[in-house]
Design a protein around this motif. Structure first.
Motif, PDB file in Angstrom:
ATOM      1  N   ARG A  29       0.828  -1.207   0.000  1.00  0.00           N
ATOM      2  CA  ARG A  29       0.000   0.000   0.000  1.00  0.00           C
ATOM      3  C   ARG A  29       0.864   1.261   0.000  1.00  0.00           C
ATOM      4  N   ARG A  30       0.429   2.264  -0.733  1.00  0.00           N
ATOM      5  CA  ARG A  30       1.051   3.587  -0.821  1.00  0.00           C
ATOM      6  C   ARG A  30       2.443   3.538  -1.453  1.00  0.00           C
ATOM      7  N   ALA A  31       2.707   2.506  -2.250  1.00  0.00           N
ATOM      8  CA  ALA A  31       4.000   2.444  -2.938  1.00  0.00           C
ATOM      9  C   ALA A  31       3.977   3.203  -4.257  1.00  0.00           C
ATOM     10  N   GLY A  32       2.785   3.656  -4.695  1.00  0.00           N
ATOM     11  CA  GLY A  32       2.708   4.460  -5.909  1.00  0.00           C
ATOM     12  C   GLY A  32       2.021   3.788  -7.077  1.00  0.00           C
ATOM     13  N   LYS A  33       1.181   2.784  -6.800  1.00  0.00           N
ATOM     14  CA  LYS A  33       0.517   2.060  -7.890  1.00  0.00           C
ATOM     15  C   LYS A  33      -0.449   2.962  -8.659  1.00  0.00           C
ATOM     16  N   SER A  34      -1.247   3.731  -7.914  1.00  0.00           N
ATOM     17  CA  SER A  34      -2.231   4.599  -8.581  1.00  0.00           C
ATOM     18  C   SER A  34      -1.553   5.708  -9.371  1.00  0.00           C
ATOM     19  N   LYS A  35      -0.483   6.276  -8.836  1.00  0.00           N
ATOM     20  CA  LYS A  35       0.262   7.306  -9.558  1.00  0.00           C
ATOM     21  C   LYS A  35       0.870   6.747 -10.833  1.00  0.00           C
ATOM     22  N   LEU A  36       1.321   5.503 -10.772  1.00  0.00           N
ATOM     23  CA  LEU A  36       1.855   4.864 -11.971  1.00  0.00           C
ATOM     24  C   LEU A  36       0.759   4.692 -13.017  1.00  0.00           C
ATOM     25  N   MET A  37      -0.429   4.297 -12.589  1.00  0.00           N
ATOM     26  CA  MET A  37      -1.548   4.159 -13.517  1.00  0.00           C
ATOM     27  C   MET A  37      -1.877   5.505 -14.158  1.00  0.00           C
ATOM     28  N   ASP A  38      -1.824   6.588 -13.377  1.00  0.00           N
ATOM     29  CA  ASP A  38      -2.078   7.927 -13.919  1.00  0.00           C
ATOM     30  C   ASP A  38      -1.039   8.292 -14.976  1.00  0.00           C
ATOM     31  N   SER A  39       0.234   7.969 -14.691  1.00  0.00           N
ATOM     32  CA  SER A  39       1.301   8.267 -15.650  1.00  0.00           C
ATOM     33  C   SER A  39       1.115   7.472 -16.938  1.00  0.00           C
ATOM     34  N   TYR A 186       2.176   8.462  10.138  1.00  0.00           N
ATOM     35  CA  TYR A 186       1.661   8.174   8.789  1.00  0.00           C
ATOM     36  C   TYR A 186       1.927   6.714   8.410  1.00  0.00           C
ATOM     37  N   ILE A 187       3.141   6.235   8.688  1.00  0.00           N
ATOM     38  CA  ILE A 187       3.488   4.856   8.356  1.00  0.00           C
ATOM     39  C   ILE A 187       2.654   3.875   9.180  1.00  0.00           C
ATOM     40  N   GLU A 192      -1.773  -0.088   9.865  1.00  0.00           N
ATOM     41  CA  GLU A 192      -3.067  -0.475  10.408  1.00  0.00           C
ATOM     42  C   GLU A 192      -4.054  -0.793   9.284  1.00  0.00           C
ATOM     43  N   THR A 193      -4.048   0.007   8.232  1.00  0.00           N
ATOM     44  CA  THR A 193      -4.938  -0.256   7.095  1.00  0.00           C
ATOM     45  C   THR A 193      -4.578  -1.576   6.437  1.00  0.00           C
ATOM     46  N   LEU A 194      -3.285  -1.787   6.270  1.00  0.00           N
ATOM     47  CA  LEU A 194      -2.815  -3.017   5.623  1.00  0.00           C
ATOM     48  C   LEU A 194      -3.198  -4.243   6.449  1.00  0.00           C
ATOM     49  N   ILE A 195      -2.963  -4.170   7.763  1.00  0.00           N
ATOM     50  CA  ILE A 195      -3.255  -5.307   8.631  1.00  0.00           C
ATOM     51  C   ILE A 195      -4.759  -5.549   8.734  1.00  0.00           C
ATOM     52  N   ILE A 196      -5.522  -4.480   8.964  1.00  0.00           N
ATOM     53  CA  ILE A 196      -6.956  -4.650   9.206  1.00  0.00           C
ATOM     54  C   ILE A 196      -7.707  -4.939   7.917  1.00  0.00           C
ATOM     55  N   ARG A 197      -7.494  -4.116   6.888  1.00  0.00           N
ATOM     56  CA  ARG A 197      -8.293  -4.246   5.656  1.00  0.00           C
ATOM     57  C   ARG A 197      -7.762  -5.338   4.737  1.00  0.00           C
ATOM     58  N   ASP A 198      -6.436  -5.389   4.595  1.00  0.00           N
ATOM     59  CA  ASP A 198      -5.871  -6.331   3.634  1.00  0.00           C
ATOM     60  C   ASP A 198      -5.679  -7.728   4.203  1.00  0.00           C
ATOM     61  N   ILE A 199      -5.567  -7.854   5.497  1.00  0.00           N
ATOM     62  CA  ILE A 199      -5.281  -9.173   6.082  1.00  0.00           C
ATOM     63  C   ILE A 199      -6.398  -9.627   7.013  1.00  0.00           C
ATOM     64  N   GLN A 200      -6.674  -8.844   8.050  1.00  0.00           N
ATOM     65  CA  GLN A 200      -7.636  -9.288   9.063  1.00  0.00           C
ATOM     66  C   GLN A 200      -9.026  -9.521   8.476  1.00  0.00           C
ATOM     67  N   GLN A 201      -9.524  -8.566   7.697  1.00  0.00           N
ATOM     68  CA  GLN A 201     -10.864  -8.715   7.135  1.00  0.00           C
ATOM     69  C   GLN A 201     -10.903  -9.765   6.032  1.00  0.00           C
ATOM     70  N   LYS A 202      -9.889  -9.766   5.186  1.00  0.00           N
ATOM     71  CA  LYS A 202      -9.871 -10.718   4.066  1.00  0.00           C
ATOM     72  C   LYS A 202      -9.858 -12.159   4.561  1.00  0.00           C
ATOM     73  N   TYR A 203      -9.040 -12.427   5.594  1.00  0.00           N
ATOM     74  CA  TYR A 203      -8.866 -13.807   6.053  1.00  0.00           C
ATOM     75  C   TYR A 203      -9.624 -14.098   7.357  1.00  0.00           C
ATOM     76  N   CYS A 255       2.948 -11.968   3.854  1.00  0.00           N
ATOM     77  CA  CYS A 255       3.760 -11.878   2.626  1.00  0.00           C
ATOM     78  C   CYS A 255       2.882 -11.564   1.413  1.00  0.00           C
ATOM     79  N   ARG A 256       1.657 -12.048   1.401  1.00  0.00           N
ATOM     80  CA  ARG A 256       0.751 -11.719   0.294  1.00  0.00           C
ATOM     81  C   ARG A 256       0.412 -10.229   0.259  1.00  0.00           C
ATOM     82  N   SER A 257       0.521  -9.571   1.404  1.00  0.00           N
ATOM     83  CA  SER A 257       0.230  -8.136   1.458  1.00  0.00           C
ATOM     84  C   SER A 257       1.431  -7.307   1.007  1.00  0.00           C
ATOM     85  N   PHE A 258       2.540  -7.967   0.692  1.00  0.00           N
ATOM     86  CA  PHE A 258       3.783  -7.325   0.263  1.00  0.00           C
ATOM     87  C   PHE A 258       4.460  -6.545   1.387  1.00  0.00           C
ATOM     88  N   LEU A 259       4.053  -6.781   2.643  1.00  0.00           N
ATOM     89  CA  LEU A 259       4.752  -6.153   3.758  1.00  0.00           C
ATOM     90  C   LEU A 259       6.105  -6.820   3.958  1.00  0.00           C
TER      91      LEU A 259
END
Length: 399
Positions: A29-39, A186-187, A192-203, A255-259
């Protein structure tokens, strides 16, 4: 926010224009995927004048009514121009319920060149294989390299830039904050978003406290050989209720979350993978500082972590090498290229230097061998081994 062109990743997208794959941009998360899509969208509008471009960003209010496969299909059908080459770009695709069916349907028509970004819990490599049955091409985006960090801040000296980068890391959103407390806040919000939304809720994980303890253990043991049993035994000794299987599953999710990235061991003599211990490296060191501070800081392992992520960023496949009773930090492979690499903190002590070069000297083939450390000197050679300063090596990246 200041933006820099990430031409390395943009070129990867440009290179696969017109190929019959579903192109998917992944990364923490926040590594710049959306900005890359914009470019990429900007590039297409400049170079594909005869094409039709359909861009959907589910973070924007105007697309909130498209959050079902049926609505997405209707919108795309309405905006498709018959007879024109059509690029379909969708940002945060996981926010569309049933997106797999819709995207596979667009793919089957053969009329769309498809590009996606989304939550890592849904678009990890293992999930992609299930969602799109081998039809996908993955482009992984990493946090800023040292070279990108230097471009962002207009720095020219790798030595001084390294000292800043070591503590600030490559999560560029943190650069907007002027003090460390705000940066780390900020980090931690990303975490927290990564753990809760990407991992805790998904699994459907109920025990977030145990998940946090596991991540903290992994952050505190970067570059140490470990396995799910040794980790679960350690946590159990601290009165954490868990077991080997649960820890193994949680590590997979992390690891699936790329953390974190797992690097397996490889027996160079027996030419086989070893099933026992692995190493884990965090995607960016700032996550460690934000969670744990500099307590028990091991600079050698921290530098090894930086080298691991840089090698992955450069496209290498990584293994921990085992030769007899010796360990080589990294066996890095890319097509026909192989590198043997040791990473160290300070090699001014002769015993430390000898310990680091000894495993490399025992490798009896002609592939390049590197010892990367904080030498503060220009590159030199010892018995055919390249001795390279870590800051200079990181700054030499193509990224």
């Amino acid at each position: 926010m200041k933006l820099i062109e990430r031409n390395y990743y943009l070129q990867k997208l440009i290179n696969v224009i017109g190929t019959p794959d579903i192109k998917i941009i992944t990364g923490v998360r926040r590594a710049g995927k959306s900005k890359l899509m914009d470019s990429f969208e900007e590039y297409l509008r400049k170079t594909q004048e005869d094409a039709s471009i359909i861009k959907i960003n589910y973070n924007l209010r105007e697309f909130r009514n498209l959050r079902s496969a049926e609505k997405l299909e209707q919108y795309v059908d309405q905006n498709t121009i018959t007879g024109k080459k059509t690029f379909l770009l969708v940002d945060e695709i996981q926010l569309c319920e049933g997106f797999e069916e819709a995207i596979n349907g667009f793919y089957e028509t053969g009329n769309y060149d498809i590009y996606l970004t989304g939550s890592n819990a849904f678009l990890s490599s293992s999930a992609l294989a299930t969602l799109f049955v081998g039809r996908q091409y993955e482009i992984e985006v990493y946090p800023f390299s040292l070279k990108e960090y230097m471009r962002y801040y207009d720095l020219s000296d790798p030595e001084s830039a390294f000292d800043r980068y070591f503590y600030e890391g490559g999560m560029s959103g943190a650069y907007l904050y002027t003090n460390d407390e705000d940066k780390y806040k900020y980090i931690n919000e990303i975490y927290e978003t990564l753990i809760i939304r990407d991992i805790q809720q998904k699994y459907h994980i109920r025990n977030k406290a145990m998940l946090d303890q596991l991540v903290d253990f992994m952050l505190n043991n970067i570059a140490n050989l470990s396995n799910s049993k040794s980790i679960s035994d350690n946590l159990i000794s601290k009165k954490v209720k868990t077991n080997n299987k649960t820890i193994g599953n949680y590590i997979t999710y992390i690891c699936r979350s790329f953390l974190f990235y797992k690097v397996r061991r490889y027996d160079l003599k027996g030419k086989r993978y070893l099933a026992s211990d692995d190493k884990y490296y965090v995607c960016d060191p700032i996550f460690r500082y934000a969670r744990l501070g500099t307590v028990n800081m091991d600079y050698g392992h921290a530098y090894e972590n930086m080298a691991a992520i840089e090698l992955l960023r450069r496209g290498y496949e990584l293994y921990v090498g085992k030769l007899y009773q010796k360990e080589i930090d990294f066996v890095a492979k890319k097509r026909n290229e192989i590198l043997y690499i040791q990473v160290s903190d300070d090699i001014t002590n002769q015993d430390t230097f000898d310990r680091e070069v000894d495993p490399l000297l025992k490798i009896r083939n002609a592939y390049p061998k590197l010892l990367i450390a904080r030498t503060h000197h220009p590159e030199y050679q010892y018995e055919g081994i390249r001795i390279i300063d870590l800051a200079q090596w990181l700054a030499d990246s193509e990224l």
